[in-house]
Each structure stands twice: as C-alpha cells, then as structure tokens.
Design a protein around this motif. Sequence first.
Motif, PDB file in Angstrom:
ATOM      1  N   GLU A 187       0.820  -1.198   0.000  1.00 19.48           N
ATOM      2  CA  GLU A 187       0.000   0.000   0.000  1.00 19.48           C
ATOM      3  C   GLU A 187       0.863   1.261   0.000  1.00 19.48           C
ATOM      4  O   GLU A 187       0.605   2.192  -0.754  1.00 19.48           O
ATOM      5  CB  GLU A 187      -0.930  -0.022   1.214  1.00 19.48           C
ATOM      6  N   GLU A 188       1.915   1.260   0.820  1.00 20.47           N
ATOM      7  CA  GLU A 188       2.831   2.410   0.845  1.00 20.47           C
ATOM      8  C   GLU A 188       3.497   2.574  -0.521  1.00 20.47           C
ATOM      9  O   GLU A 188       3.681   3.689  -1.009  1.00 20.47           O
ATOM     10  CB  GLU A 188       3.921   2.227   1.917  1.00 20.47           C
ATOM     11  N   ARG A 189       3.846   1.452  -1.109  1.00 19.76           N
ATOM     12  CA  ARG A 189       4.468   1.524  -2.444  1.00 19.76           C
ATOM     13  C   ARG A 189       3.501   2.178  -3.430  1.00 19.76           C
ATOM     14  O   ARG A 189       3.873   3.055  -4.204  1.00 19.76           O
ATOM     15  CB  ARG A 189       4.801   0.119  -2.953  1.00 19.76           C
ATOM     16  N   LEU A 190       2.237   1.731  -3.401  1.00 17.68           N
ATOM     17  CA  LEU A 190       1.251   2.270  -4.352  1.00 17.68           C
ATOM     18  C   LEU A 190       0.993   3.755  -4.117  1.00 17.68           C
ATOM     19  O   LEU A 190       0.777   4.515  -5.056  1.00 17.68           O
ATOM     20  CB  LEU A 190      -0.061   1.478  -4.257  1.00 17.68           C
ATOM     21  N   ARG A 191       1.044   4.162  -2.824  1.00 17.61           N
ATOM     22  CA  ARG A 191       0.849   5.586  -2.521  1.00 17.61           C
ATOM     23  C   ARG A 191       1.944   6.405  -3.204  1.00 17.61           C
ATOM     24  O   ARG A 191       1.675   7.408  -3.851  1.00 17.61           O
ATOM     25  CB  ARG A 191       0.865   5.824  -1.014  1.00 17.61           C
ATOM     26  N   GLU A 192       3.191   5.956  -3.060  1.00 19.46           N
ATOM     27  CA  GLU A 192       4.323   6.662  -3.671  1.00 19.46           C
ATOM     28  C   GLU A 192       4.219   6.661  -5.195  1.00 19.46           C
ATOM     29  O   GLU A 192       4.450   7.665  -5.855  1.00 19.46           O
ATOM     30  CB  GLU A 192       5.641   5.994  -3.264  1.00 19.46           C
ATOM     31  N   LEU A 193       3.860   5.496  -5.746  1.00 21.55           N
ATOM     32  CA  LEU A 193       3.823   5.346  -7.214  1.00 21.55           C
ATOM     33  C   LEU A 193       2.699   6.156  -7.851  1.00 21.55           C
ATOM     34  O   LEU A 193       2.747   6.462  -9.041  1.00 21.55           O
ATOM     35  CB  LEU A 193       3.653   3.866  -7.582  1.00 21.55           C
TER      36      LEU A 193
ATOM     37  N   GLU B 197      -7.841   0.349  -6.634  1.00 19.29           N
ATOM     38  CA  GLU B 197      -8.538  -0.643  -5.807  1.00 19.29           C
ATOM     39  C   GLU B 197      -8.347  -0.357  -4.316  1.00 19.29           C
ATOM     40  O   GLU B 197      -9.278  -0.484  -3.522  1.00 19.29           O
ATOM     41  CB  GLU B 197      -7.964  -2.012  -6.150  1.00 19.29           C
ATOM     42  N   VAL B 198      -7.117   0.042  -3.937  1.00 23.24           N
ATOM     43  CA  VAL B 198      -6.896   0.297  -2.507  1.00 23.24           C
ATOM     44  C   VAL B 198      -7.261   1.731  -2.112  1.00 23.24           C
ATOM     45  O   VAL B 198      -7.063   2.125  -0.972  1.00 23.24           O
ATOM     46  CB  VAL B 198      -5.448  -0.031  -2.051  1.00 23.24           C
ATOM     47  N   GLY B 199      -7.755   2.502  -3.077  1.00 25.13           N
ATOM     48  CA  GLY B 199      -8.322   3.793  -2.715  1.00 25.13           C
ATOM     49  C   GLY B 199      -7.466   5.021  -3.003  1.00 25.13           C
ATOM     50  O   GLY B 199      -7.800   6.118  -2.558  1.00 25.13           O
ATOM     51  N   PHE B 200      -6.379   4.877  -3.757  1.00 23.32           N
ATOM     52  CA  PHE B 200      -5.608   6.081  -4.105  1.00 23.32           C
ATOM     53  C   PHE B 200      -6.223   6.708  -5.353  1.00 23.32           C
ATOM     54  O   PHE B 200      -5.688   6.623  -6.446  1.00 23.32           O
ATOM     55  CB  PHE B 200      -4.130   5.743  -4.309  1.00 23.32           C
ATOM     56  N   THR B 201      -7.381   7.329  -5.129  1.00 23.19           N
ATOM     57  CA  THR B 201      -8.152   7.829  -6.268  1.00 23.19           C
ATOM     58  C   THR B 201      -8.178   9.353  -6.341  1.00 23.19           C
ATOM     59  O   THR B 201      -8.759   9.914  -7.250  1.00 23.19           O
ATOM     60  CB  THR B 201      -9.607   7.316  -6.189  1.00 23.19           C
ATOM     61  N   ASN B 202      -7.530   9.986  -5.348  1.00 21.85           N
ATOM     62  CA  ASN B 202      -7.553  11.447  -5.363  1.00 21.85           C
ATOM     63  C   ASN B 202      -6.391  11.988  -6.192  1.00 21.85           C
ATOM     64  O   ASN B 202      -5.512  12.683  -5.696  1.00 21.85           O
ATOM     65  CB  ASN B 202      -7.503  11.986  -3.930  1.00 21.85           C
ATOM     66  N   ASN B 203      -6.371  11.602  -7.441  1.00 24.50           N
ATOM     67  CA  ASN B 203      -5.350  12.143  -8.344  1.00 24.50           C
ATOM     68  C   ASN B 203      -5.956  12.201  -9.741  1.00 24.50           C
ATOM     69  O   ASN B 203      -6.946  11.528 -10.040  1.00 24.50           O
ATOM     70  CB  ASN B 203      -4.073  11.283  -8.314  1.00 24.50           C
ATOM     71  N   ILE B 204      -5.323  12.996 -10.579  1.00 27.69           N
ATOM     72  CA  ILE B 204      -5.912  13.297 -11.882  1.00 27.69           C
ATOM     73  C   ILE B 204      -6.003  12.050 -12.777  1.00 27.69           C
ATOM     74  O   ILE B 204      -6.970  11.862 -13.506  1.00 27.69           O
ATOM     75  CB  ILE B 204      -5.139  14.459 -12.538  1.00 27.69           C
ATOM     76  N   GLY B 205      -5.002  11.163 -12.684  1.00 30.02           N
ATOM     77  CA  GLY B 205      -4.996   9.960 -13.515  1.00 30.02           C
ATOM     78  C   GLY B 205      -6.165   9.058 -13.188  1.00 30.02           C
ATOM     79  O   GLY B 205      -6.862   8.551 -14.072  1.00 30.02           O
ATOM     80  N   SER B 206      -6.378   8.884 -11.899  1.00 28.26           N
ATOM     81  CA  SER B 206      -7.443   8.029 -11.442  1.00 28.26           C
ATOM     82  C   SER B 206      -8.811   8.623 -11.792  1.00 28.26           C
ATOM     83  O   SER B 206      -9.722   7.917 -12.242  1.00 28.26           O
ATOM     84  CB  SER B 206      -7.271   7.898  -9.927  1.00 28.26           C
TER      85      SER B 206
END
Lengths: 292, 316
Positions: free
Chosen positions: B188-194, B232-241
Amino acid sequence: MKYAFYPGCVSKGGCPELYTSTTAVAQKLGLELVELKEAACTGAGVLNEKNPELADTLNARTFAMAERLGLPIMTICSTCQGVMTQTNHKLQSDKSYLAKVNSNLAGEGFEYKGGTLIKHLLWILVEDMGLEKLKTLVSRPLKGLKVAPFYGCYILRPSSVLGYDEHPARMTYIEQVVSILGGESVDYTGKTKCCGFPILTINERNSVAMVGDHTIEAKSKGADCMVTPCPLCHLNLDGYQPKASAQKGAKIDLPVLHLPQLIGLAMGFEPKALGLQRHIVSARGVIAKVAT
Amino acid sequence: MQVSFKVRRFDPEAGKPPYYDQYTLDVPDYFTVLDALLQVRDEVDGSLALRCSCRSAICGSCAMHINGHAHLACKSRIQNFASKTGEIVVEPMGNMPVIKDLVVEMKPFWSKVQAVTPWLIPEGPPPQREYVVPNSAMLELAGVMNCIMCGCCVSDCTVLTVDKSFLAPAALAKAYRFVADPRDGVSEERLRELSKRSGIWDCTRCFECVQQCPKNVAPMERILALRAKAMEVGFTNNIGSRHSESIARSVKHSGWLDELRVPIESAGLFNIKALIGYIPVGFRALVKGKVPPIIHRPRPGADSVKRIFEKLEVRK
C-alpha cells in the motif's frame, strides 16, 4: 466492397470533419459502409486498466454485430484499431475466455464466434482495394506537397499482435498512399512516436512537449503538413500546437490532416466538403499548394 | 553476406561532435549484430567502444539502437536487420548520456530502480519455515522477474524523452514485482508513492517498452496493473485516477465518450487553474466548429452497455 463501419467517438465529437471526409471519400472509392450505430466506445485502452473483462465484453459486443452482418469492421482511428485488434487477439487465442465473455453477453442477445476481421481504412486502401485503383481516382495530384506521416502508437504496437509479421509493409502504408496521391513523404524519427494525447489531461506539459518535438522535427525536414490515421493524434498535434509553440518558443504552424482529408484533396473534393476549414492550425497553405 | 554497418561514434575527450563511421564486412548469415561489431573491433577498428558480456541475451549488457530502436545486439541477427542495400545503422541507446560510442551512462537508470525500493519488505517477523504462497501468485510474477535490466524499455520510452523525472518502465515494472508479491508487507505504501507525479499515471501507454523488451516483460502492462491496484486500494484522489473513472462513467451512461466532461472531471471540479487553462483551447475549437455536442446524448444501444457495466462491476 462492404464494411461494418465503426466511426469511433472522436469522429462524432471533437473531429466531425473526420466523419464527413471519410463518408465522402468512401463513396467515391466504392466502399459501402454500414454504420454500427449501437456499438460502444472501445474504452480507448483506459477501460481495460480497471476492468479488462468489461472492456473486452463491450468490444466483443461490437464484433458480434459485425459478425451478424457478415462484414469486416472498418475503423478510422489508430486507437480504436489497436484496442479492438488486441481484444480480438485475446478472444481468438483463448477459447475459454471467449466463452466467459460470451456468457456476459448472453442476456444482451449477442454471441461472438470469433470470426470478425478488423481493418483500418489505411489497411483497406492498400490490402483490399489496392493502390492502383486509388491512383485511377486521383484528379488533383498533390504535386510538390511534402507530407509527414504520423501513424499513432496503437496502429503500430505491439507489432506481433497488429499483423506486422504477415504484413511487414504496413510500416510504410502512409508513405505509399502519399506517393500514389502524387505527394512526397518526409522521413523523420517522430513518425512512429507518441503524440502525447493519452496524458494530455494528466500531464499537459509532457503531452504538449511531445506535440512540439514531433511537429518541429517534421517541419525542419521540410514538411508542408502532417497526415495521421488517428483522430486522437490529430486532436493533440493540431489542437495543442499553439501551446506547443508557446512552450518551445518557436512558431510551428504545421497543418495536421486526417488521412481521408488528404485522399479527398487528391480526388478533387472541395476543401470545405472535407472540413479542412475546421482545423486549429489553418490548412490554407496546403490547399493553396495543391491548387496550383 | 555483405553488410555495411553505419556506426555512430562519439568520444567526448576528442572534443568533436558525434559522427558516423561506415564498416563493410563479409559475414556469415547467422551472425548477430554483436558478432559483427566484435569483428569490427578485433580486425578493423580497435577504438570502437561497446559493452557486452554473455552473448546469450542473459546479461543485458549489449543493448543499443539498431535501425533506430533498442535491441540486444547479441539477439539481433543481421539478416533480420539489413536493409535492401545491406545497411544496418547502429547507435547508442536513447534517453541516456553517451560515455563513448555505443557505451551509455546507466547511473540514471539504476537510481530510478533504486527509488522504488527494489527489495521485499515482509510484514512482521519472518516465519519459522519458508514462506508459503500460492503457485498462481508466483506464476504471475515470473514474467516480470525475467527482466535483465538491459535498459531497452527505458531507451525508447517516449515520456522519458520529454521528462527526465519520470520513473520509466524498468523501475515501474520492478515496483510491480514487489507490489504483486503476496509476501510483501508494504504494497500500500508503495502504491501511494507510485501514484504521485512522475509515477504510474505519467505513462502515455505508447507500447514502445512492450515492443522493445527482449524478455517479454511487457512493462506497460505492469504499469496498467499498478494503476488498477492503486485505484482498488483507494488512491483515487489524483488526476490519472479521476480520468480513468470519468471515461468509465461516460461510457456506462451513454455508450460513448463525453469529450467535454472527461477533461473537466479529470482535472477536478474545483481545480480552477486547470479549468481556466482549458478556456483558450476550448475557445479556439469553438470558433472552428470542433466542439463535441454540448448535450451528450446516449447512443442507441446505451441501455445494453449500461447493463453490461452493472453486471461486471458488481462481480468485481
């Protein structure tokens, strides 16, 4: 020759001139088009990021419509062509996956048996119709016009899936068409690169930098215009050229034509009938050069 | 067969700009580009600099541009690359500074790989015995573990050419290798950074890395898989998502893309700066009649599309 015509979203939206020029040119070329009016968007490669099975099911629905008509699909967009070809490849090479996708379609009255052929207008011109036939229809040769081809990623890669092993010459189809129309192709490294459109909203700076790099390179090689079989490339290379110009600090002014517009010009159509007045970067220079 | 190699030469110590040398050789059909270049170095011009080691497409040292695209020289047979006139153009890889001739500086490449923490960080203390993971999970990883770090994907990455900060395909594929590893405890931390700038959402999906990878790692497919996992894990607050969500919503409701809505929803309704930035582009398009229909009407058959969405979204 008869095709199930898949116009894609952009020719019905931001590039209406692509739709008009395609239907006008197709009629003169003797291509009978049956439009797939109920077909959905291919997902443009974005839908399959999140849910590949959903995207594949929507595309299989489109393939089934063409299969029912007994016709191959004609696309006019590199992105639609690429996404559909990749899906078709997946479905044709994995029967159990095809069955799963068909079970998703069952309630909708569609079943895809796996036999639909999908071809871009560019491929149809060379492979189905033949360039000799096209030559007989040229009434206003593009003499002296230097054209920079811009293919669009999805019609090129991955080359093994897109049929380049069987048709290696697909790498040069735009150049062959330009030459038959009486024009001259300009060779430059950007012609097979990315236009930047997929990241336009995500990272505009990078996207616009790609527009600037390719248009400036084509221009430096003497191009009078670009031609592309992809309306998404057109939207970026034409629509964002003013921003690219500002970013690079250089005047670019390179008209970007849709493939059927270039063909239509050589076939003697009035520029207005091809929607050439609708571009952001004026195509007047091209029209003047062809008229003389 | 007779082949003429046009090789890009550059020696920063000589103080001259890059130039091309032409070497014409008579070589057997089965020769690879590397075999031929080594023959040039041994018999014609000992000053030609290139990297190589295993000659078997395992070590990843001899990547270079052959006819404009990145390939392993040891895996590239000359008969597949010679033009009709028998010419092959050989240049150093792209997107990397040239040290000499065909040798490039790989430090930026390694620093990006390092940036994704390319090792396993298990959750909690290690088990008494070996880790037990399902075979299917490791099969999924086998493809990406084939990466030999040759740099072909990075060389031809179209985003890296315009933005040196982009993590680029090799490092992102490596990141996927750990995110998708069931033993990793910090996915999850990795995905946040990526999900941040220069990460997964900056890939333009051009397929160059998929095309050029000599080991079928398909880095771009891994980047797309990372996007799916991040959402899927909820990192959706970004323009790409938001861009991805907006396209899905548009197709679901009307069967086709609402080109006016997607950029606005992607930027975010309160992203005033981005929205103002759209005005000149929109105005130019409006003047030329290049604006999609203001009222986005559903396509015929949109109901059927919507039902398919509902069916498959629920199952996900």
